[in-house]
Design a protein around this motif. Structure first.
Motif, mmCIF file in Angstrom:
data_model
loop_
_atom_site.group_PDB
_atom_site.id
_atom_site.type_symbol
_atom_site.label_atom_id
_atom_site.label_comp_id
_atom_site.label_asym_id
_atom_site.label_seq_id
_atom_site.Cartn_x
_atom_site.Cartn_y
_atom_site.Cartn_z
ATOM 1 N N UNK A 108 0.861 -1.181 0.000
ATOM 2 C CA UNK A 108 0.000 0.000 0.000
ATOM 3 C C UNK A 108 0.898 1.233 0.000
ATOM 4 N N UNK A 109 0.500 2.259 -0.750
ATOM 5 C CA UNK A 109 1.341 3.453 -0.890
ATOM 6 C C UNK A 109 0.554 4.710 -0.562
ATOM 7 N N UNK A 110 1.070 5.489 0.379
ATOM 8 C CA UNK A 110 0.500 6.788 0.725
ATOM 9 C C UNK A 110 1.449 7.857 0.203
ATOM 10 N N UNK A 111 1.168 8.381 -0.977
ATOM 11 C CA UNK A 111 2.057 9.353 -1.607
ATOM 12 C C UNK A 111 2.134 10.653 -0.824
ATOM 13 N N UNK A 112 1.027 11.049 -0.220
ATOM 14 C CA UNK A 112 0.998 12.314 0.517
ATOM 15 C C UNK A 112 1.960 12.285 1.706
ATOM 16 N N UNK A 113 2.002 11.168 2.402
ATOM 17 C CA UNK A 113 2.861 11.040 3.577
ATOM 18 C C UNK A 113 4.178 10.332 3.273
ATOM 19 N N UNK A 114 4.353 9.917 2.037
ATOM 20 C CA UNK A 114 5.580 9.253 1.603
ATOM 21 C C UNK A 114 5.817 7.952 2.376
ATOM 22 N N UNK A 115 4.746 7.172 2.513
ATOM 23 C CA UNK A 115 4.797 5.939 3.286
ATOM 24 C C UNK A 115 4.386 4.748 2.422
ATOM 25 N N UNK A 116 5.154 3.682 2.524
ATOM 26 C CA UNK A 116 4.801 2.407 1.902
ATOM 27 C C UNK A 116 4.540 1.396 3.015
ATOM 28 N N UNK A 117 3.423 0.703 2.930
ATOM 29 C CA UNK A 117 3.084 -0.297 3.940
ATOM 30 C C UNK A 117 3.074 -1.668 3.278
ATOM 31 N N UNK A 118 3.885 -2.572 3.796
ATOM 32 C CA UNK A 118 3.882 -3.955 3.327
ATOM 33 C C UNK A 118 3.106 -4.781 4.344
ATOM 34 N N UNK A 119 1.913 -5.208 3.986
ATOM 35 C CA UNK A 119 1.111 -6.033 4.881
ATOM 36 C C UNK A 119 1.397 -7.502 4.597
ATOM 37 N N UNK A 120 1.843 -8.206 5.627
ATOM 38 C CA UNK A 120 2.148 -9.627 5.500
ATOM 39 C C UNK A 120 1.084 -10.420 6.240
ATOM 40 N N UNK A 121 0.282 -11.158 5.503
ATOM 41 C CA UNK A 121 -0.837 -11.890 6.101
ATOM 42 C C UNK A 121 -0.526 -13.367 6.327
ATOM 43 N N UNK A 122 0.643 -13.790 5.934
ATOM 44 C CA UNK A 122 1.006 -15.199 6.069
ATOM 45 C C UNK A 122 2.453 -15.301 6.548
ATOM 46 N N UNK A 123 2.760 -16.246 7.433
ATOM 47 C CA UNK A 123 4.128 -16.369 7.951
ATOM 48 C C UNK A 123 5.057 -17.056 6.959
ATOM 49 N N UNK A 124 6.368 -16.941 7.159
ATOM 50 C CA UNK A 124 7.305 -17.718 6.345
ATOM 51 C C UNK A 124 7.114 -19.202 6.607
ATOM 52 N N UNK A 125 7.435 -20.013 5.625
ATOM 53 C CA UNK A 125 7.300 -21.455 5.821
ATOM 54 C C UNK A 125 8.355 -21.917 6.832
ATOM 55 N N UNK A 126 8.067 -22.979 7.569
ATOM 56 C CA UNK A 126 8.999 -23.464 8.598
ATOM 57 C C UNK A 126 10.397 -23.706 8.042
ATOM 58 N N UNK A 127 11.387 -23.177 8.743
ATOM 59 C CA UNK A 127 12.776 -23.349 8.340
ATOM 60 C C UNK A 127 13.266 -22.329 7.332
ATOM 61 N N UNK A 128 12.389 -21.452 6.855
ATOM 62 C CA UNK A 128 12.782 -20.489 5.820
ATOM 63 C C UNK A 128 12.795 -19.055 6.336
ATOM 64 N N UNK A 129 12.702 -18.865 7.649
ATOM 65 C CA UNK A 129 12.636 -17.519 8.197
ATOM 66 C C UNK A 129 13.890 -16.707 7.877
ATOM 67 N N UNK A 130 15.054 -17.306 8.053
ATOM 68 C CA UNK A 130 16.311 -16.589 7.802
ATOM 69 C C UNK A 130 16.443 -16.231 6.321
ATOM 70 N N UNK A 131 16.127 -17.174 5.468
ATOM 71 C CA UNK A 131 16.222 -16.931 4.028
ATOM 72 C C UNK A 131 15.265 -15.817 3.607
ATOM 73 N N UNK A 132 14.060 -15.849 4.153
ATOM 74 C CA UNK A 132 13.080 -14.800 3.831
ATOM 75 C C UNK A 132 13.559 -13.444 4.313
ATOM 76 N N UNK A 133 14.113 -13.379 5.521
ATOM 77 C CA UNK A 133 14.618 -12.112 6.056
ATOM 78 C C UNK A 133 15.736 -11.556 5.181
ATOM 79 N N UNK A 134 16.608 -12.430 4.694
ATOM 80 C CA UNK A 134 17.700 -11.990 3.819
ATOM 81 C C UNK A 134 17.150 -11.417 2.512
ATOM 82 N N UNK A 135 16.123 -12.065 1.970
ATOM 83 C CA UNK A 135 15.567 -11.609 0.698
ATOM 84 C C UNK A 135 14.784 -10.306 0.857
ATOM 85 N N UNK A 136 14.130 -10.137 1.998
ATOM 86 C CA UNK A 136 13.463 -8.864 2.271
ATOM 87 C C UNK A 136 14.500 -7.751 2.383
#
Length: 200
Positions: A108-136
């Motif tokens: 979601x992007x709020x151009x007026x306030x210069x804010x981007x919101x990344x809403x994550x509705x699902x967790x990383x798959x088991x064992x992939x938390x570190x890999x996901x964090x690196x890719x983010x």
């Protein structure tokens, strides 16, 4: 994955990204962005990214939902990453539930306030938390966000007596002195550098 989708990131950008991240083995190409309007894709460079962490009581995600609803920020696209469990649901912001699909990673992007919101509705798959964090992290660097605000919930039982005595149930950790200096006055009791231990 097709080369048409990854052609938005140049080879020089990828090389530069690897130099900056160093230990990150997976580049931002692992985070595929699909704009809601392919003919007019948004620009996130220079905006503040608000990123919820899937944590205790889903506090970060609830705050992200509250921000999107309060600021009336439009959804500008979706992210796809193989390390996040697939998720699909109805429109969470429309009481009429008209059928607009919600996915696991939405931007979601709020151009007026210069804010981007990344809403994550699902967790990383088991064992992939570190890999996901690196890719983010790689995606954040490649996109050029000005700063990143991570929202998370922590078990209140971890607080010390001194922290309980302060009354405020917020903790503001900053990786830069600038962020600590400019935070809300009520947060100063809870503003610490990330490399400093929390008070006991």
């Amino acid at each position: 994955r097709t080369y048409k989708r990854i052609s938005l990131v140049s080879r020089s950008q990828v090389r530069s990204l690897h130099e900056q991240v160093g230990s990150v083995k997976h580049s931002a190409l692992s985070m595929e962005f699909f704009p809601s309007d392919p003919k007019n894709p948004p620009t996130f460079k220079g905006t503040t990214l608000i990123l919820p962490s899937v944590s205790v009581a889903n506090i970060g995600q609830l705050v992200a939902d509250l921000l999107v609803a309060t600021l009336d920020s439009p959804r500008v696209g979706y992210l796809e990453n193989e390390n996040v469990l697939p998720c699909v649901g109805n429109d969470p912001y429309d009481p009429a539930a008209t059928g607009c699909i919600a996915l696991g990673l939405e931007l979601y992007l709020d151009k007026e306030r210069n804010i981007t919101i990344l809403q994550q509705r699902s967790p990383p798959r088991p064992g992939a938390q570190k890999k996901y964090a690196e890719e983010v992290a790689a995606w954040v660097l490649a996109t050029g966000f000005r700063e990143v605000v991570i929202l998370a919930g922590v078990d209140a039982g971890w607080r010390t007596e001194r922290q309980i005595g302060l009354g405020l149930q917020l903790c503001h950790l900053s990786s830069s002195q600038t962020s600590s200096d400019t935070c809300h006055p009520k947060l100063h009791h809870w503003a610490y550098k990330i490399d400093q231990p929390l008070p006991v």
